[in-house]
Motif scaffolding. Structure first.
Motif, mmCIF file in Angstrom:
data_model
loop_
_atom_site.group_PDB
_atom_site.id
_atom_site.type_symbol
_atom_site.label_atom_id
_atom_site.label_comp_id
_atom_site.label_asym_id
_atom_site.label_seq_id
_atom_site.Cartn_x
_atom_site.Cartn_y
_atom_site.Cartn_z
ATOM 1 N N LYS A 2 64.220 -36.962 64.389
ATOM 2 C CA LYS A 2 65.043 -35.943 63.783
ATOM 3 C C LYS A 2 64.479 -35.494 62.446
ATOM 4 C CE LYS A 2 69.443 -36.321 64.238
ATOM 5 N NZ LYS A 2 70.833 -36.790 64.087
ATOM 6 N N ILE A 27 61.565 -26.480 73.654
ATOM 7 C CA ILE A 27 62.321 -26.916 74.825
ATOM 8 C C ILE A 27 62.313 -25.821 75.887
ATOM 9 C CG2 ILE A 27 64.638 -27.545 75.630
ATOM 10 C CD1 ILE A 27 65.078 -28.899 72.944
ATOM 11 N N TYR A 174 62.259 -36.451 73.057
ATOM 12 C CA TYR A 174 63.654 -36.007 73.017
ATOM 13 C C TYR A 174 63.747 -34.575 73.521
ATOM 14 C CZ TYR A 174 64.082 -40.092 70.036
ATOM 15 O OH TYR A 174 64.036 -41.374 69.549
ATOM 16 N N ASP A 176 66.434 -32.938 73.513
ATOM 17 C CA ASP A 176 67.306 -32.319 72.530
ATOM 18 C C ASP A 176 66.983 -32.937 71.180
ATOM 19 O OD1 ASP A 176 69.275 -31.318 70.917
ATOM 20 O OD2 ASP A 176 70.965 -32.127 72.070
ATOM 21 N N ASN A 177 66.338 -32.182 70.339
ATOM 22 C CA ASN A 177 65.906 -32.739 69.057
ATOM 23 C C ASN A 177 67.067 -33.227 68.203
ATOM 24 O OD1 ASN A 177 63.217 -32.220 69.631
ATOM 25 N ND2 ASN A 177 63.277 -30.179 68.728
ATOM 26 N N SER A 178 68.238 -32.631 68.379
ATOM 27 C CA SER A 178 69.387 -33.055 67.582
ATOM 28 C C SER A 178 69.837 -34.459 67.943
ATOM 29 C CB SER A 178 70.550 -32.075 67.757
ATOM 30 O OG SER A 178 71.039 -32.102 69.088
ATOM 31 N N ALA A 179 69.399 -34.949 69.111
ATOM 32 C CA ALA A 179 69.763 -36.303 69.533
ATOM 33 C C ALA A 179 68.803 -37.356 68.992
ATOM 34 C CB ALA A 179 69.794 -36.381 71.056
#
Length: 493
Positions: A2, A27, A174, A176-179
């Motif tokens: 992150k 993504i 990842y 989803d980078n927010s994860a």
């Protein structure tokens, strides 16, 4: 991680778009690619492109590896805002920089975002290439791409560990980078263990150099893996394994020393001596000379309109290293320029300059970043033989003298003990001048012998780890698990 993505958005969005161009493939791209071997090839190639971006930003490859050594006269290191590189040369790395000054070299040198973009791309490649159908590849090419991704990840983590010491370690892709989690700094020993694990896999997947390939030595292969292992084990102080890695590479017969007459061909790229380079010498990849090592160390007649190098070399160091003026490395790689009654050196290793459309005001530097080459490995083997638990000093001298013979200078006689290790580092200084190696050579020498060759790090400071760079404090804004590099705690705001 992150921190890679959040930091870019938080700190650097006010800067030019160059900072935002460093992210790995998006993504959205992941959803439409990874169908063919060409997709895998392009995605792995992006790993090297992102490494190039990291090294070229603020000339970091040379700032980290050369500038804080005796190669330069720090009070006469200019460029940037006039003092930024001078601070780097004097190991004054804790200078406070306003977070809004994203252009400031001193801030950029303390930020590792570009390197983590390269790591994220390696992680992405390892994730998706494994999931692609076998029918998408010809022969064993899937293994080649996996091997390269393991190599680039190991190389990037090793390089970062030498710069910052403990660093966050993440080998996960990842979607989803927010994860992506916030991570604390991982002990350097664990990072290097992961590097070795990656390189063990890369070694199995990759072949030796294909001399007929246009991509030879600018992409990872088995030789690059052994060279990296040799340097990694030397950094760890495991000289038996360093020596074994050197032997594997040398015994392959894949690489050969250039002749003295052809010495400067090393810097044109992809020579028979080269093991691994970062491609930087095509028009599409090259830098404006003003933002490259060329622009700081080369002058007229190679770089028109520049009378003296911006970074002035230390005349005493050059005279001490090249005490034999018959040394081909001195004769071919340096020129002397005069200003009034003073003489200055210019190093012309990186004098491959091209003028776009014959415009003398618009020049580009077409020089690959020379990472590993055979002379480096032979001298590293000499270091290993001299420093290992059961030294082989005669064997070490044989390696050094082979390099000296190529340079056209007399062989060393009998040298033993710490004096031999000093002599090996001196020979590496002659051979690898301005090739991003000397700072790390000095670190290893200090660890092995206690001999401190730094001008701005004393023995007490060395023991406290001053040779590791601080992290830019802005990195802590959205990652409260990060801590400052130990020596620099309380010394930078």
């Amino acid at each position: 991680m992150k921190l890679t993505y959040i930091l870019t958005a938080l700190i650097l969005c006010s800067a030019c778009n160059k900072f935002l161009d460093k992210d790995p493939l998006s993504i959205a791209t992941d959803q439409t690619t990874w169908k063919s071997e060409a997709d895998a090839n392009a995605s792995v190639a992006a790993c090297y492109s992102l490494l190039r971006t990291a090294f070229n930003a603020s000339i970091q490859f040379y700032v980290y590896g050369d500038l804080p050594t005796d190669e330069f006269t720090p009070d006469f290191v200019y460029g940037g805002d006039g003092s930024a590189y001078m601070n780097a040369a004097k190991v004054n790395w804790g200078v406070s920089v306003p977070v809004a000054n994203t252009y400031d070299v001193r801030l950029k040198l303390r930020v590792y975002t570009n390197f983590y973009s390269a790591i994220a791309q390696s992680n992405r490649c390892l994730h998706f290439i494994r999931t692609m159908p076998e029918s998408a590849f010809t022969g064993s090419s899937r293994n080649k791409y996996l091997g390269e991704a393991y190599f680039t990840r190991a190389f990037t983590y090793f390089y970062m560990a030498r710069v910052w010491g403990d660093i966050p370690l993440d080998t996960t892709f990842y979607a989803d980078n927010s994860a992506a989690p916030q991570l604390a700094r991982t002990p350097q020993a664990e990072v290097l263990t992961q590097c070795i694990a990656d390189l063990d896999l890369a070694r199995q997947y990759l072949d030796w150099k294909d001399a007929s390939s246009t991509d030879r030595v600018v992409r990872g292969d088995k030789g690059a893996v052994f060279a990296l292992l040799a340097h990694l084990y030397a950094w760890k102080g495991d000289y038996d394994k360093c020596n074994a890695a050197c032997d594997s590479l040398i015994a392959s017969g894949t690489y050969s020393l250039l002749s003295a007459a052809s010495y400067m061909n090393l810097y044109k790229g992809q020579s028979d001596e080269s093991i691994f380079e970062i491609s930087n010498n095509s028009t599409s990849e090259s830098l404006l000379t003003s933002s490259s090592i060329t622009g700081y160390t080369v002058c007229a007649p190679y770089l028109q309109g520049i009378t003296l190098p911006q970074w002035q070399f230390n005349n005493a160091t050059i005279a001490g290293l090249y005490y034999d003026e018959g040394d081909t490395r001195y004769k071919q790689a340096f020129t002397i320029v005069s200003s009034g009654s003073a003489d200055f050196y210019s190093c012309i290793k990186y004098a491959q300059v091209a003028y776009v459309n014959n415009n003398t005001s618009y020049s580009i530097a077409k020089n690959n970043l020379l990472i590993f080459r055979l002379a480096d490995i032979k001298l590293l083997k000499a270091e290993a033989l001299a420093a290992k638990v059961a030294p082989d000093e005669a064997g070490a001298l044989a390696q050094v003298n082979e390099i000296r013979t190529r340079a056209g200078i007399p062989a060393y006689g009998s040298i033993t003990g710490a004096a031999l290790q000093d002599s090996i580092v001196a020979e590496r200084g002659r051979e690898l001048f301005l090739e991003g190696a000397r700072f790390y050579d000095f670190v290893r020498l200090a660890r092995n012998t206690g001999h401190i060759k730094f001008s701005y790090i004393n023995a007490t400071e060395f023991a406290q780890g001053k040779y590791y760079w601080p992290l830019e404090p802005s990195l802590f804004l959205l990652n409260n698990k990060l801590t400052q590099t130990p020596y620099w705690q309380g010394k930078i705001q």
